[in-house]
Scaffold this motif. Structure first.
Motif, PDB file in Angstrom:
ATOM      1  N   ARG A  39      -1.178   3.149  -5.008  1.00  0.00           N
ATOM      2  CA  ARG A  39       0.205   2.802  -4.650  1.00  0.00           C
ATOM      3  C   ARG A  39       0.647   3.544  -3.387  1.00  0.00           C
ATOM      4  O   ARG A  39       1.256   2.948  -2.482  1.00  0.00           O
ATOM      5  CB  ARG A  39       1.137   3.140  -5.814  1.00  0.00           C
ATOM      6  N   ARG A  40       0.323   4.835  -3.310  1.00  0.00           N
ATOM      7  CA  ARG A  40       0.695   5.596  -2.111  1.00  0.00           C
ATOM      8  C   ARG A  40      -0.035   5.080  -0.872  1.00  0.00           C
ATOM      9  O   ARG A  40       0.536   5.027   0.222  1.00  0.00           O
ATOM     10  CB  ARG A  40       0.369   7.072  -2.325  1.00  0.00           C
ATOM     11  N   ALA A  41      -1.311   4.691  -1.039  1.00  0.00           N
ATOM     12  CA  ALA A  41      -2.076   4.184   0.094  1.00  0.00           C
ATOM     13  C   ALA A  41      -1.496   2.873   0.616  1.00  0.00           C
ATOM     14  O   ALA A  41      -1.397   2.652   1.828  1.00  0.00           O
ATOM     15  CB  ALA A  41      -3.543   3.992  -0.304  1.00  0.00           C
ATOM     16  N   VAL A  42      -1.079   1.994  -0.298  1.00  0.00           N
ATOM     17  CA  VAL A  42      -0.487   0.725   0.124  1.00  0.00           C
ATOM     18  C   VAL A  42       0.834   0.960   0.839  1.00  0.00           C
ATOM     19  O   VAL A  42       1.124   0.344   1.877  1.00  0.00           O
ATOM     20  CB  VAL A  42      -0.298  -0.208  -1.092  1.00  0.00           C
ATOM     21  N   LEU A  43       1.656   1.862   0.326  1.00  0.00           N
ATOM     22  CA  LEU A  43       2.922   2.179   0.991  1.00  0.00           C
ATOM     23  C   LEU A  43       2.684   2.781   2.373  1.00  0.00           C
ATOM     24  O   LEU A  43       3.399   2.469   3.341  1.00  0.00           O
ATOM     25  CB  LEU A  43       3.734   3.144   0.127  1.00  0.00           C
ATOM     26  N   ALA A  44       1.661   3.640   2.488  1.00  0.00           N
ATOM     27  CA  ALA A  44       1.341   4.226   3.788  1.00  0.00           C
ATOM     28  C   ALA A  44       0.856   3.160   4.760  1.00  0.00           C
ATOM     29  O   ALA A  44       1.150   3.202   5.962  1.00  0.00           O
ATOM     30  CB  ALA A  44       0.278   5.310   3.619  1.00  0.00           C
ATOM     31  N   LEU A  45       0.103   2.174   4.242  1.00  0.00           N
ATOM     32  CA  LEU A  45      -0.377   1.086   5.092  1.00  0.00           C
ATOM     33  C   LEU A  45       0.781   0.262   5.629  1.00  0.00           C
ATOM     34  O   LEU A  45       0.810  -0.088   6.818  1.00  0.00           O
ATOM     35  CB  LEU A  45      -1.330   0.198   4.288  1.00  0.00           C
ATOM     36  N   PHE A  46       1.759  -0.039   4.792  1.00  0.00           N
ATOM     37  CA  PHE A  46       2.932  -0.779   5.253  1.00  0.00           C
ATOM     38  C   PHE A  46       3.729   0.040   6.271  1.00  0.00           C
ATOM     39  O   PHE A  46       4.286  -0.517   7.218  1.00  0.00           O
ATOM     40  CB  PHE A  46       3.817  -1.153   4.071  1.00  0.00           C
TER      41      PHE A  46
END
Length: 272
Positions: A39-46
């Motif tokens: 979840r944190r990785a996806v938020l960082a990607l956005f």
């Protein structure tokens, strides 16, 4: 319901070894941790790709987290000996249908992430792309999760899908910072006049035009010397987005410079 109430818990756990229970619990804990990290990785990607829709960031991150956690639970159940084949069959069918339905959207979304991460094109860049109507040159005005928006010189808006932009050849006129243009000329050569002197006068006239960069300095190349005439090109550098204006100014400057000397010159712009 009465039958299920009479089932002894010890009977359900009779075939499970203690180490299986420990491993299953460990797998679920690891799956939960990996889900949070996902979840944190996806938020960082956005956050790294400003063109991606902010409203989709949190739902996408949550879905990715739940998928990882569900995978961990499924693996834990398999370790405990549960039959998860029907569940896997349903998941596979749903995944295949989702891939078939969202294939184009997913391709463009993935390509959009790569474009905004690697920055082959940026907002404000002037690029050339191939379209069904031929090559189009335009300025990048917007980067979205689905497409790159271009504004052509004639006012047309061109929408290029991210997957197409990433898969095809794209000419970026702006990335280098400068662009070189050429002007062809044909000048009469006075008897005894050195060719180098004639070419130097052309280069000096081009260098005096506003918008022509001093470094690299303009240079002239002779193509043919025939019957008292010299045909060649003058090459000069300018800002990428000002090519049309600067080329026009150089053509006028060369024509005027030699007309003032009483020399009949032919000057023509060459656009690449």
């Amino acid at each position: 319901m009465r039958h299920l109430a009479n089932v002894d818990l010890a009977t359900l756990l009779a075939g499970i070894q203690w180490w299986q229970l420990i491993v299953a619990i460990t797998v679920m804990v690891v799956g939960w941790i990996l889900g949070r990290l996902t979840r944190r990785a996806v938020l960082a990607l956005f956050a790294r790709a400003p063109g991606l829709p902010r409203a989709a960031a949190y739902p996408t991150a949550r879905i990715a987290e739940y998928l990882v956690v569900a995978l961990g639970i499924g693996i834990a159940l398999a370790i405990l000996g549960a039959n998860i084949q029907p569940l896997l069959a349903v998941v596979i069918i749903v995944a295949v249908v989702a891939v078939l339905v969202l294939r184009g959207t997913a391709d463009n979304f993935t390509a959009g992430v790569l474009i905004q991460s690697e920055n082959p094109v940026r907002i404000g860049d002037e690029i050339q792309v191939d379209t069904p109507g031929g090559a189009v040159v335009g300025t990048v005005t917007e980067l979205t999760a689905r497409a790159v928006m271009l504004l052509a010189a004639d006012g047309r808006t061109v929408v290029v899908p991210n997957a197409k932009l990433l898969g095809d050849s794209v000419v970026n006129h702006t990335l280098h910072g400068l662009r070189r243009s050429e002007i062809q000329f044909r000048l009469p050569r006075v008897d005894g006049e050195a060719i180098d002197d004639l070419l130097s006068r052309v280069a000096e006239a081009a260098a005096a035009v506003p918008g022509v960069q001093a470094a690299p300095a303009p240079q002239t190349l002779a193509n043919t010397v025939l019957q008292g005439k010299v045909t060649g090109v003058v090459q000069f550098w300018h800002e990428p987005t000002r090519g049309v204006v600067v080329r026009s100014d150089v053509v006028r400057a060369l024509a005027t410079a030699f007309a003032d000397r009483g020399v009949e010159a032919t000057v023509m712009s060459v656009q690449k």
